[in-house]
Write a protein that holds these residues in place. Structure first.
Motif, mmCIF file in Angstrom:
data_model
loop_
_atom_site.group_PDB
_atom_site.id
_atom_site.type_symbol
_atom_site.label_atom_id
_atom_site.label_comp_id
_atom_site.label_asym_id
_atom_site.label_seq_id
_atom_site.Cartn_x
_atom_site.Cartn_y
_atom_site.Cartn_z
ATOM 1 N N THR A 32 -22.898 -30.277 23.823
ATOM 2 C CA THR A 32 -23.310 -28.908 23.518
ATOM 3 C C THR A 32 -24.546 -28.514 24.311
ATOM 4 O OG1 THR A 32 -22.414 -29.099 21.278
ATOM 5 C CG2 THR A 32 -23.994 -27.331 21.682
ATOM 6 N N LEU A 33 -25.499 -29.431 24.443
ATOM 7 C CA LEU A 33 -26.712 -29.148 25.214
ATOM 8 C C LEU A 33 -26.377 -28.880 26.675
ATOM 9 C CD1 LEU A 33 -29.795 -28.975 25.275
ATOM 10 C CD2 LEU A 33 -29.847 -31.447 25.707
ATOM 11 N N VAL A 34 -25.472 -29.677 27.235
ATOM 12 C CA VAL A 34 -25.054 -29.470 28.627
ATOM 13 C C VAL A 34 -24.391 -28.105 28.790
ATOM 14 C CG1 VAL A 34 -23.517 -30.278 30.472
ATOM 15 C CG2 VAL A 34 -24.808 -31.929 29.112
ATOM 16 N N VAL A 35 -23.509 -27.747 27.861
ATOM 17 C CA VAL A 35 -22.832 -26.450 27.926
ATOM 18 C C VAL A 35 -23.841 -25.308 27.826
ATOM 19 C CG1 VAL A 35 -21.222 -24.912 26.732
ATOM 20 C CG2 VAL A 35 -20.635 -27.313 27.053
ATOM 21 N N VAL A 36 -24.827 -25.434 26.943
ATOM 22 C CA VAL A 36 -25.851 -24.389 26.796
ATOM 23 C C VAL A 36 -26.630 -24.226 28.094
ATOM 24 C CG1 VAL A 36 -28.000 -23.791 25.649
ATOM 25 C CG2 VAL A 36 -26.075 -24.599 24.301
ATOM 26 N N ILE A 37 -27.057 -25.330 28.687
ATOM 27 C CA ILE A 37 -27.816 -25.273 29.941
ATOM 28 C C ILE A 37 -26.994 -24.622 31.047
ATOM 29 C CG2 ILE A 37 -28.862 -26.666 31.772
ATOM 30 C CD1 ILE A 37 -29.658 -28.688 29.601
ATOM 31 N N CYS A 38 -25.739 -25.038 31.185
ATOM 32 C CA CYS A 38 -24.874 -24.464 32.220
ATOM 33 C C CYS A 38 -24.613 -22.984 31.973
ATOM 34 C CB CYS A 38 -23.553 -25.233 32.273
ATOM 35 S SG CYS A 38 -23.694 -26.926 32.881
#
Length: 275
Positions: free
Chosen positions: A149-155
Motif C-alpha cells: 500500500t505504501l508503494v502504491v501511495v508513493i507511485c
C-alpha cells in the motif's frame, strides 16, 4: 433474504463477469500487446477470479481463501503496474535502455507463482490446524496492507505530480488518467480488506459489519476498472455505440503516453549521434 441475495448475484454477474470478461477477451486476442496491457490483462483475469470465488457465496472456507488470495494478487499487480509506470516517467532513459524485453510477463508470472504457493501454504496450515497459521497469515497481510500500500501511495503521488506538471506543456495520455483512477479506487476500496484482515489477526476483535464492509469494498474495487477504461477512453463527440475495442485501444495504445515517455530518450540519442 432471497431477494437481496438475487440482487447481489445479479450485480456480480453484470459488473464483475461481463465487464472484466470483455476486457480479458479484447486485451487477450484483439488489441496489440505492450508492457502495460500485459499487466492490465492479468489484473482483469484476477478480478474475474474474485467474482468466481464469490459465485457460491463466502460461507465456505475454500471460497473465503480464494477470495482473499485473488484480492491480494490484485494488490501485487497494481503495485507492479504503478512502479513500472513511475520508472518510465521518472527515469525514461534508464527505462528505455535497461528494461528487459519481457519484464511484464516475467513479473506477472512470478506474482501468480508466488501467490499460488502462498495460497497452498495458507490452505495447508488451515487444514492441518497448525499453530503457525496465525503468524504466517498475519505477516502476509501486514506486507499487503503496509508495504504494498505504501508503494502504491508513493507511485500514485509521483504520477499525479507528473500529470499536473505536464498540463502546462502538453496533454497527457489517457492511460495516465486511467491508471491514476484505478490506483485511487484501489486505495479507497481495495486496501480496507487487507487492513481489516491484518487487524483481525492482531486484535481478534473484528465484528461482522466491519468484515462485510471489507468484502463489499473489495468487490467494488474488482468491478470498477472496466468502467474506468470505458469512461476515459470514449469520445463524447462520437456516436454512443462506439465499439469497446476502439475505446480500449485509445486508452492502452495512447500515442501521447508513448511520445511523453520516449521524448527525452529520443532527444538524448540524437544528441549523442551529433558529431
Amino acid at each position: 433474504g432471497y431477494e437481496l441475495n438475487l440482487i447481489w448475484r445479479s450485480i456480480l454477474n453484470i459488473f464483475g463477469f461481463l465487464g472484466n470478461g470483455r476486457v480479458i477477451h479484447l486485451l487477450g486476442f484483439h488489441i496489440e500487446k505492450n508492457p502495460f496491457t500485459t499487466c492490465i490483462l492479468n489484473l482483469s483475469i484476477d478480478d474475474f477470479g474474485v467474482f468466481t470465488a464469490l459465485l457460491r457465496g463466502i460461507s465456505s472456507g475454500l471460497s473465503i481463501e480464494l477470495f482473499i488470495s485473488t484480492h491480494a494478487i490484485s494488490l501485487y499487480l497494481l503495485t507492479a503496474i504503478s512502479v513500472e509506470k513511475c520508472l518510465s516517467v521518472v527515469f525514461p532513459i534508464w527505462y528505455r535502455c535497461h528494461r528487459l524485453e519481457h519484464l511484464s510477463e516475467i513479473v506477472c508470472a512470478l506474482i501468480w507463482a508466488i501467490s499460488i504457493l502462498v495460497f497452498g501454504i495458507y490452505h495447508f496450515l488451515i487444514s492441518t490446524e497448525s499453530a503457525d497459521f496465525d503468524i504466517v497469515i498475519c505477516v502476509v497481510h501486514m506486507i499487503n496492507s503496509v508495504f504494498c500500500t505504501l508503494v502504491v501511495v508513493i507511485c500514485t503521488v509521483i504520477l499525479f505530480i507528473k500529470v499536473c506538471c505536464s498540463l502546462h506543456r502538453r496533454q497527457r495520455g489517457k492511460f495516465y488518467t486511467a491508471l491514476l483512477l484505478a490506483l485511487l479506487f484501489f486505495l479507497i476500496f481495495g486496501v480496507p480488506l487487507s487492513v481489516i484482515i491484518t487487524l483481525q489477526y492482531l486484535l481478534a476483535d473484528i465484528n461482522i459489519i466491519t468484515a462485510l464492509f471489507g468484502v463489499v469494498s473489495a468487490v467494488i474495487n474488482s468491478s470498477v476498472n472496466p468502467f474506468i477504461y470505458f469512461l476515459i477512453g470514449r469520445k463524447t463527440t462520437h456516436r454512443p455505440r462506439e465499439p469497446l475495442k476502439v475505446v480500449l485501444e485509445r486508452v492502452f495504445s495512447d500515442k501521447a503516453d508513448c511520445r511523453e515517455d520516449q521524448s527525452l530518450p529520443a532527444t538524448t540519442d540524437s544528441m549523442m549521434m551529433t558529431p
